[in-house]
Scaffold this motif. Structure first.
Motif, PDB file in Angstrom:
ATOM      1  N   GLU A  37      18.468 -15.252  42.821  1.00  0.00           N
ATOM      2  CA  GLU A  37      19.059 -13.771  42.195  1.00  0.00           C
ATOM      3  C   GLU A  37      17.861 -13.041  41.957  1.00  0.00           C
ATOM      4  N   ARG A  38      17.070 -13.523  41.201  1.00  0.00           N
ATOM      5  CA  ARG A  38      15.546 -12.800  40.678  1.00  0.00           C
ATOM      6  C   ARG A  38      14.603 -12.750  41.796  1.00  0.00           C
ATOM      7  N   ALA A  39      14.603 -13.770  42.516  1.00  0.00           N
ATOM      8  CA  ALA A  39      13.632 -13.726  43.652  1.00  0.00           C
ATOM      9  C   ALA A  39      14.037 -12.686  44.891  1.00  0.00           C
ATOM     10  N   GLY A  40      15.409 -12.745  45.021  1.00  0.00           N
ATOM     11  CA  GLY A  40      15.832 -11.873  46.097  1.00  0.00           C
ATOM     12  C   GLY A  40      15.735 -10.182  45.447  1.00  0.00           C
ATOM     13  N   PHE A  41      15.908 -10.017  44.526  1.00  0.00           N
ATOM     14  CA  PHE A  41      15.908  -8.769  43.750  1.00  0.00           C
ATOM     15  C   PHE A  41      14.353  -8.408  43.985  1.00  0.00           C
ATOM     16  N   ALA A  42      13.295  -9.160  43.611  1.00  0.00           N
ATOM     17  CA  ALA A  42      11.998  -8.832  43.852  1.00  0.00           C
ATOM     18  C   ALA A  42      11.548  -8.640  45.146  1.00  0.00           C
ATOM     19  N   LEU A  43      11.970  -9.640  46.021  1.00  0.00           N
ATOM     20  CA  LEU A  43      11.668  -9.562  47.460  1.00  0.00           C
ATOM     21  C   LEU A  43      12.358  -8.643  48.244  1.00  0.00           C
ATOM     22  N   SER A  44      13.535  -7.811  47.564  1.00  0.00           N
ATOM     23  CA  SER A  44      14.349  -6.880  48.327  1.00  0.00           C
ATOM     24  C   SER A  44      15.226  -7.836  49.367  1.00  0.00           C
ATOM     25  N   ARG A  45      15.491  -9.012  49.155  1.00  0.00           N
ATOM     26  CA  ARG A  45      16.431  -9.808  50.000  1.00  0.00           C
ATOM     27  C   ARG A  45      17.596 -10.222  49.248  1.00  0.00           C
ATOM     28  N   THR A  46      18.401 -10.704  49.991  1.00  0.00           N
ATOM     29  CA  THR A  46      19.803 -11.165  48.950  1.00  0.00           C
ATOM     30  C   THR A  46      19.440 -12.415  48.549  1.00  0.00           C
ATOM     31  N   SER A  47      20.244 -12.850  47.506  1.00  0.00           N
ATOM     32  CA  SER A  47      20.124 -14.189  46.906  1.00  0.00           C
ATOM     33  C   SER A  47      20.639 -15.304  48.021  1.00  0.00           C
ATOM     34  N   ARG A  48      21.509 -14.814  48.806  1.00  0.00           N
ATOM     35  CA  ARG A  48      21.849 -15.843  49.786  1.00  0.00           C
ATOM     36  C   ARG A  48      20.878 -16.098  50.745  1.00  0.00           C
ATOM     37  N   ALA A  49      20.083 -15.296  51.025  1.00  0.00           N
ATOM     38  CA  ALA A  49      19.031 -15.415  52.018  1.00  0.00           C
ATOM     39  C   ALA A  49      18.118 -16.083  51.181  1.00  0.00           C
ATOM     40  N   CYS A  50      17.612 -15.915  50.066  1.00  0.00           N
ATOM     41  CA  CYS A  50      16.619 -16.811  49.414  1.00  0.00           C
ATOM     42  C   CYS A  50      17.094 -18.466  49.386  1.00  0.00           C
ATOM     43  N   ALA A  51      18.484 -18.407  49.051  1.00  0.00           N
ATOM     44  CA  ALA A  51      19.098 -19.776  49.145  1.00  0.00           C
ATOM     45  C   ALA A  51      18.844 -20.504  50.422  1.00  0.00           C
ATOM     46  N   PHE A  52      19.123 -19.770  51.234  1.00  0.00           N
ATOM     47  CA  PHE A  52      19.101 -20.419  52.625  1.00  0.00           C
ATOM     48  C   PHE A  52      17.639 -20.888  52.999  1.00  0.00           C
ATOM     49  N   ARG A  53      16.769 -19.970  52.803  1.00  0.00           N
ATOM     50  CA  ARG A  53      15.418 -20.233  52.841  1.00  0.00           C
ATOM     51  C   ARG A  53      14.921 -21.342  52.335  1.00  0.00           C
ATOM     52  N   TRP A  54      15.515 -21.326  50.946  1.00  0.00           N
ATOM     53  CA  TRP A  54      14.711 -22.458  50.033  1.00  0.00           C
ATOM     54  C   TRP A  54      15.538 -23.811  50.658  1.00  0.00           C
ATOM     55  N   ASN A  55      16.668 -23.791  50.937  1.00  0.00           N
ATOM     56  CA  ASN A  55      17.695 -25.236  51.441  1.00  0.00           C
ATOM     57  C   ASN A  55      17.063 -25.514  52.718  1.00  0.00           C
ATOM     58  N   SER A  56      16.656 -24.601  53.809  1.00  0.00           N
ATOM     59  CA  SER A  56      16.647 -25.105  55.015  1.00  0.00           C
ATOM     60  C   SER A  56      14.911 -25.162  55.445  1.00  0.00           C
ATOM     61  N   LYS A  57      14.022 -24.357  54.523  1.00  0.00           N
ATOM     62  CA  LYS A  57      12.510 -24.690  54.815  1.00  0.00           C
ATOM     63  C   LYS A  57      11.688 -25.185  53.803  1.00  0.00           C
ATOM     64  N   LEU A  58      12.186 -24.797  52.471  1.00  0.00           N
ATOM     65  CA  LEU A  58      11.104 -24.966  51.466  1.00  0.00           C
ATOM     66  C   LEU A  58      11.367 -26.172  50.470  1.00  0.00           C
ATOM     67  N   ARG A  59      12.580 -26.355  50.234  1.00  0.00           N
ATOM     68  CA  ARG A  59      12.865 -27.591  49.508  1.00  0.00           C
ATOM     69  C   ARG A  59      12.300 -28.966  49.859  1.00  0.00           C
ATOM     70  N   ALA A  60      12.567 -29.302  51.090  1.00  0.00           N
ATOM     71  CA  ALA A  60      11.734 -30.492  51.654  1.00  0.00           C
ATOM     72  C   ALA A  60      10.160 -30.685  51.225  1.00  0.00           C
ATOM     73  N   VAL A  61       9.678 -29.549  51.675  1.00  0.00           N
ATOM     74  CA  VAL A  61       8.240 -29.831  51.497  1.00  0.00           C
ATOM     75  C   VAL A  61       7.636 -29.525  50.049  1.00  0.00           C
ATOM     76  N   ASN A  62       8.607 -29.038  49.049  1.00  0.00           N
ATOM     77  CA  ASN A  62       8.331 -29.003  47.483  1.00  0.00           C
ATOM     78  C   ASN A  62       9.136 -29.865  46.648  1.00  0.00           C
ATOM     79  N   ASN A  63       9.826 -30.882  47.527  1.00  0.00           N
ATOM     80  CA  ASN A  63      10.722 -31.629  46.907  1.00  0.00           C
ATOM     81  C   ASN A  63      10.083 -32.371  45.450  1.00  0.00           C
ATOM     82  N   GLU A  64       8.891 -32.960  45.452  1.00  0.00           N
ATOM     83  CA  GLU A  64       8.190 -33.664  44.570  1.00  0.00           C
ATOM     84  C   GLU A  64       8.170 -32.753  43.389  1.00  0.00           C
ATOM     85  N   ALA A  65       7.583 -31.582  43.487  1.00  0.00           N
ATOM     86  CA  ALA A  65       7.444 -30.373  42.443  1.00  0.00           C
ATOM     87  C   ALA A  65       8.839 -30.067  41.937  1.00  0.00           C
TER      88      ALA A  65
END
Length: 74
Positions: A37-65
């Protein structure tokens, strides 16, 4: 409520920002949804779009962190 929602392609800076928001949020006891929600507001995107991006593209490559951030909070 923002009316101008960015529906374009994600760029590298937005990805980095979203990763930082999620990792820092979890590290400090926040939920992923709150980070989306915070990222979506800052990026002018929906929280749902941020969740989808995180889960589909970013979580796997940032899983250890992500795991380390969760450990730090616990």
């Amino acid at each position: 409520m923002k009316t101008n929602v960015n529906m374009g392609r994600w760029n590298e800076e937005e990805d980095k920002f979203l990763v930082r928001m999620v990792i820092e949020g979890v590290r400090h006891g926040s939920t992923q949804q709150e980070a989306f929600e915070r990222a979506g507001f800052a990026l002018s995107r929906t929280s749902r779009a941020c969740a989808f991006r995180w889960n589909s593209k970013l979580r796997a490559v940032n899983n250890e962190a992500f795991k380390e951030a969760r450990k730090e909070y616990q």
